[in-house]
Design an enzyme around this catalytic site. Structure first.
Site, PDB file in Angstrom:
ATOM      1  N   ASP A 202       0.886  -1.177   0.000  1.00 24.97           N
ATOM      2  CA  ASP A 202       0.000   0.000   0.000  1.00 24.97           C
ATOM      3  C   ASP A 202       0.924   1.226   0.000  1.00 24.97           C
ATOM      4  O   ASP A 202       1.044   1.926   0.977  1.00 24.97           O
ATOM      5  CB  ASP A 202      -0.937   0.000   1.230  1.00 24.97           C
ATOM      6  CG  ASP A 202      -0.207  -0.047   2.562  1.00 24.97           C
ATOM      7  OD1 ASP A 202       0.972  -0.455   2.594  1.00 24.97           O
ATOM      8  OD2 ASP A 202      -0.811   0.347   3.581  1.00 24.97           O
TER       9      ASP A 202
ATOM     10  N   HIS B 127       9.426   0.391   9.036  1.00 29.65           N
ATOM     11  CA  HIS B 127       8.724  -0.903   9.079  1.00 29.65           C
ATOM     12  C   HIS B 127       8.933  -1.844   7.878  1.00 29.65           C
ATOM     13  O   HIS B 127       9.454  -2.934   8.020  1.00 29.65           O
ATOM     14  CB  HIS B 127       7.217  -0.664   9.178  1.00 29.65           C
ATOM     15  CG  HIS B 127       6.775   0.198  10.298  1.00 29.65           C
ATOM     16  ND1 HIS B 127       6.788  -0.194  11.610  1.00 29.65           N
ATOM     17  CD2 HIS B 127       6.263   1.473  10.306  1.00 29.65           C
ATOM     18  CE1 HIS B 127       6.298   0.754  12.384  1.00 29.65           C
ATOM     19  NE2 HIS B 127       5.974   1.780  11.619  1.00 29.65           N
TER      20      HIS B 127
HETATM   21  C1  BDR Z   1       2.525  -0.460   8.494  1.00 22.66           C
HETATM   22  O1  BDR Z   1       1.416   0.418   8.276  1.00 22.66           O
HETATM   23  C2  BDR Z   1       1.668   1.240   7.167  1.00 22.66           C
HETATM   24  O2  BDR Z   1       1.339   2.562   7.460  1.00 22.66           O
HETATM   25  C3  BDR Z   1       3.129   1.104   6.848  1.00 22.66           C
HETATM   26  O3  BDR Z   1       3.371   1.246   5.467  1.00 22.66           O
HETATM   27  C4  BDR Z   1       3.475  -0.273   7.339  1.00 22.66           C
HETATM   28  O4  BDR Z   1       3.250  -1.245   6.352  1.00 22.66           O
HETATM   29  C5  BDR Z   1       3.128  -0.159   9.856  1.00 22.66           C
HETATM   30  O5  BDR Z   1       2.203  -0.387  10.874  1.00 22.66           O
HETATM   31 CA    CA Z   2       2.904  -0.586   4.021  1.00 15.84          CA
END
Ligand code: BDR
Ligand code: CA
Length: 321
Positions: A12, A245
């Site tokens: 995403d 992340h």
């Molecule tokens: C996840 O949530 C999204 O906002 C980031 O891209 C990541 O995949 C972190 O909690």
């Molecule tokens: Ca993500």
């Protein structure tokens, strides 16, 4: 020439997804053979465009991008994370909005089917958004589990707090039913949860090194993380900084992040409507005996890493390694 491992990235595309894509594109051992988009940080349509913008930045307009799910298996989208990733999803950092390549005419599921067939037994999936596309793929593609080598997921929280609710991490709470379907599918699965992603921290020092490198991908990440640091603020780590992340999950996939602890344990996603909805209930009771003798789990869960990945990421993005 060593053959590169084929990787499908299901994402995403927000700021850390972009970091993951750029990290893999600069990594010798893997080849991104396709990208699928899903709602989450933005709409699936916008996330596909964002992937194309990032791929174009890296000179890889040849990599196909297919648009996936715009809503979860159950219910409707509750929010899009523009407050975390900017209104364009990429930190409003000035990356050109017009892209040369357009999204594929195939759906994400059709594209996953094609790639799983073409790379049967070899295909690795990096899933760094809500798991809706993979859940649909499992339901619609006969024999998919047997064709995929493994799935590495950024998501969940084992023994750490959530980030979107007290119990749940964003990717999982966007679509808990899909996450449960994917984690219990029987394929080899690795979960990279907040327990580790909130401990591998990008700092202003990293941004400075990215900004002065004179490398387009590094300059973009330096610019986009300005917004990201603004979201995390001083609260998360006591200094202007952020997690990275999805990029950490990419590092786990390539093997450059060697977990200090990653037991195979049982993971169940809370799909109830209570305050625990979206929680990944990980059986970490083996902690009390150092995970010796733990067996029969459905998921490898990364519980501890050494904190050095942001440095590896920066060096990769500036072209030093
Ligand atoms: C996840 O949530 C999204 O906002 C980031 O891209 C990541 O995949 C972190 O909690
Ligand atoms: Ca993500």
């Amino acid at each position: 020439m060593t053959q590169r491992t084929p990787v499908l990235v299901d994402c995403d595309t927000g700021i850390d997804d972009a970091m993951a894509l750029l990290f893999l594109l600069a990594s010798d051992g893997v080849e991104i053979v396709g990208v699928t988009s899903v709602f989450g940080n933005n709409t699936a349509a916008q996330c596909a465009i964002n992937s194309l913008r990032v791929l174009e930045l890296a000179g890889r307009t040849d990599i196909p991008v297919a648009i996936g799910a715009e809503k979860p298996l159950v219910g409707e989208v509750t929010y899009l994370a523009t407050h975390v990733h900017g209104s364009d999803g990429l930190g409003d950092a000035g990356l050109p909005v017009d892209v040369a390549a357009q999204p594929s005419t195939k759906t994400a599921v059709e594209f996953i089917d094609e790639l799983a067939e073409r790379y049967a037994g070899e295909l690795r999936i990096l899933a760094i958004g809500p798991l809706t596309n993979l859940a649909h793929a499992l339901d619609q593609i006969p024999g998919l589990v047997g064709k995929v080598r493994d799935v590495v997921i950024m998501g969940g929280a084992a023994d750490a707090p959530g980030n979107q609710s007290p119990a749940a991490e964003a990717n999982i709470i966007h679509d808990p039913e899909a996450a449960q379907r994917v984690i219990s599918a029987g394929w080899e699965t690795t979960l990279v949860p907040l327990d580790v992603t909130m401990r591998e921290i990008l700092t202003e020092d990293h941004r400075d090194r990215l900004a002065v490198a004179g490398v387009p991908a590094a300059s973009f990440v330096a610019a986009a993380t300005d917004f990201y640091f603004g979201h995390y603020g001083m609260d998360s780590f006591g200094r202007r900084s952020s997690a990275c992340h999805d990029a950490l999950a990419a590092g786990v996939l390539t093997g450059e992040v060697v977990p200090l602890s990653a037991p195979v344990i049982d993971v169940v996603v809370d799909c109830t409507d209570g305050p625990g909805r979206g929680a990944t209930i990980c059986d970490t009771r083996g902690r009390y005996r150092n995970f010796t003798g733990t067996s029969g789990g459905n998921c490898r869960v990364v519980l501890e890493t050494d904190g050095t990945f942001p440095d590896v990421l920066v060096r990769r993005l500036v072209g030093a390694v």
